[in-house]
Design a protein around this motif. Structure first.
Motif, PDB file in Angstrom:
ATOM      1  N   SER A 110      36.654  44.823  40.615  1.00 40.59           N
ATOM      2  CA  SER A 110      36.218  46.162  41.483  1.00 40.59           C
ATOM      3  C   SER A 110      37.328  46.823  42.018  1.00 40.59           C
ATOM      4  O   SER A 110      37.275  48.329  41.850  1.00 40.59           O
ATOM      5  CB  SER A 110      35.463  45.501  42.537  1.00 40.59           C
ATOM      6  N   ALA A 111      38.449  46.264  42.325  1.00 40.85           N
ATOM      7  CA  ALA A 111      39.637  47.079  42.748  1.00 40.85           C
ATOM      8  C   ALA A 111      39.995  47.947  41.717  1.00 40.85           C
ATOM      9  O   ALA A 111      40.843  49.061  41.871  1.00 40.85           O
ATOM     10  CB  ALA A 111      40.639  46.134  43.585  1.00 40.85           C
ATOM     11  N   TYR A 129      39.068  41.755  47.364  1.00 37.37           N
ATOM     12  CA  TYR A 129      38.891  41.090  48.540  1.00 37.37           C
ATOM     13  C   TYR A 129      39.960  39.959  48.917  1.00 37.37           C
ATOM     14  O   TYR A 129      40.112  39.642  49.999  1.00 37.37           O
ATOM     15  CB  TYR A 129      37.470  40.448  48.501  1.00 37.37           C
ATOM     16  N   SER A 130      40.505  39.371  47.835  1.00 38.37           N
ATOM     17  CA  SER A 130      41.474  38.489  48.109  1.00 38.37           C
ATOM     18  C   SER A 130      42.911  39.004  48.859  1.00 38.37           C
ATOM     19  O   SER A 130      43.513  38.653  49.667  1.00 38.37           O
ATOM     20  CB  SER A 130      42.225  38.145  46.749  1.00 38.37           C
ATOM     21  N   HIS A 131      43.076  40.631  48.294  1.00 34.91           N
ATOM     22  CA  HIS A 131      44.156  41.129  49.119  1.00 34.91           C
ATOM     23  C   HIS A 131      43.471  41.402  50.579  1.00 34.91           C
ATOM     24  O   HIS A 131      44.356  41.310  51.488  1.00 34.91           O
ATOM     25  CB  HIS A 131      44.145  42.620  48.244  1.00 34.91           C
ATOM     26  N   SER A 191      36.157  47.185  47.948  1.00 32.67           N
ATOM     27  CA  SER A 191      36.281  46.979  49.477  1.00 32.67           C
ATOM     28  C   SER A 191      36.822  48.192  50.141  1.00 32.67           C
ATOM     29  O   SER A 191      37.430  49.218  49.428  1.00 32.67           O
ATOM     30  CB  SER A 191      37.475  46.043  49.819  1.00 32.67           C
ATOM     31  N   ALA A 192      36.810  48.191  51.474  1.00 35.29           N
ATOM     32  CA  ALA A 192      37.466  49.344  52.157  1.00 35.29           C
ATOM     33  C   ALA A 192      38.984  49.624  52.083  1.00 35.29           C
ATOM     34  O   ALA A 192      39.435  50.551  52.152  1.00 35.29           O
ATOM     35  CB  ALA A 192      37.244  49.360  53.914  1.00 35.29           C
ATOM     36  N   VAL A 193      39.586  48.312  51.742  1.00 38.05           N
ATOM     37  CA  VAL A 193      41.022  48.406  51.357  1.00 38.05           C
ATOM     38  C   VAL A 193      41.268  49.054  50.186  1.00 38.05           C
ATOM     39  O   VAL A 193      42.341  49.977  50.080  1.00 38.05           O
ATOM     40  CB  VAL A 193      41.550  46.737  51.295  1.00 38.05           C
ATOM     41  N   ARG A 230      32.248  43.040  52.314  1.00 37.35           N
ATOM     42  CA  ARG A 230      31.319  43.942  52.643  1.00 37.35           C
ATOM     43  C   ARG A 230      31.673  44.933  51.208  1.00 37.35           C
ATOM     44  O   ARG A 230      32.807  45.443  50.843  1.00 37.35           O
ATOM     45  CB  ARG A 230      32.014  44.705  53.707  1.00 37.35           C
ATOM     46  N   ILE A 231      30.338  45.359  50.797  1.00 35.41           N
ATOM     47  CA  ILE A 231      30.326  46.222  49.357  1.00 35.41           C
ATOM     48  C   ILE A 231      30.345  47.759  49.960  1.00 35.41           C
ATOM     49  O   ILE A 231      29.279  48.137  50.593  1.00 35.41           O
ATOM     50  CB  ILE A 231      29.325  45.780  48.522  1.00 35.41           C
TER      51      ILE A 231
END
Length: 280
Positions: free
Chosen positions: A132-133, A18-20, A152-154, A88-89
């Protein structure tokens, strides 16, 4: 013809974190520089490996990010922007995997309780991962049957995973506030609504904090955040982190800071920057 930016921005976590995502939102053309810890982010700046840093400061669900307020004053960096990211999960798995095939998921320990209702509804068990990533990246490599990742979607886009269910978080308001840090301060008035962040240490006199805060009240300066934290393990040397609306050059803010100075041993301006629309 588009050009690739030479600006590098460091963040804590793996690519797809999420930081990305915060980096992509705030500086979409910058080159992301993932780091293991917050201290490594600051070190990347001082070692010349990054030009900007993205640091999370607080979350609407979990409050202050641990240790970040003590890190900011000693980082030698300055806040030049803020960025808000809705957490957003998404449930993701290798391409072609149907939702009903997922029996188990992995994600960071903090993320799992936030999707508990969805997981229970679908009878999906969970397991904590380092991040998570990273769980998404590992799943893309192993393609383990029946296993998904929450991220994340990313992360899904980066690792070529299908998103099987979007926005499965229990609380739709979960948002993290990030700070964009640079070597040099930017004190220009870049918006009608500016934020000034600073830390201070009150003098050891009766009602010092009450008196120090009086200048903001009498001058009509809105203080949006005030948090205390201990310094060096001392129970007496308490520092405070504060955000106020306004610019130090504003007459009301200038008067309030002058009054604060009278009741404090130290004031350190951490940054002056535009208020992000996410505040509203």
């Amino acid at each position: 013809m588009s050009t690739v930016s030479s600006v590098r921005i460091a963040f804590q976590g793996a690519l797809g974190a999420y930081s990305h995502e915060a980096c992509l939102n705030a500086r979409p053309n910058a080159v992301p520089v993932p780091c293991d810890t917050f201290e490594d982010v600051v070190r990347a700046m001082h070692d010349g490996a990054a030009d900007l840093a993205m640091l999370p400061v607080e979350n609407s669900t979990y409050g202050r990010v641990a240790d970040i307020h003590s890190l900011l004053p000693r980082s030698g960096l300055h806040i030049i922007d803020e960025a808000f990211v809705r957490v957003r999960i998404h449930l993701m798995a290798p391409k072609g995997t149907p939702l009903e095939a997922i029996k188990h998921v992995r994600a960071h320990l903090v993320l799992l309780p936030q999707a508990r209702s969805f997981l229970d509804q679908h009878g999906i068990t969970s397991e904590a991962a380092a991040d998570s990533a990273g769980a998404a990246a590992e799943l893309a490599q192993t393609r383990e049957p029946g296993v998904g990742a929450l991220a994340s979607a990313v992360a899904a886009d980066l690792h070529g995973l299908d998103i099987l269910a979007r926005d499965i978080e229990d609380m739709q308001h979960n948002t993290t506030r990030f700070l964009v840090m640079a070597h040099a301060p930017d004190l220009t008035r870049r918006s009608d609504k500016m934020i000034t962040s600073f830390v201070f240490e009150v003098r050891n006199i009766p009602a010092a904090l009450y008196k120090a805060m009086g200048g903001f009240a009498t001058n009509g300066v809105n203080m949006t955040k005030l948090e205390s934290y201990m310094v060096g393990g001392s129970f007496t040397a308490t520092q405070f982190y504060a955000d106020i609306e306004g610019h130090p050059d504003d007459p009301a803010v200038k008067r309030a800071l002058e009054e604060l100075d009278y009741f404090t041993n130290m004031i350190q301006i951490l940054g002056v920057y535009p208020a992000d629309p996410g505040r509203d």
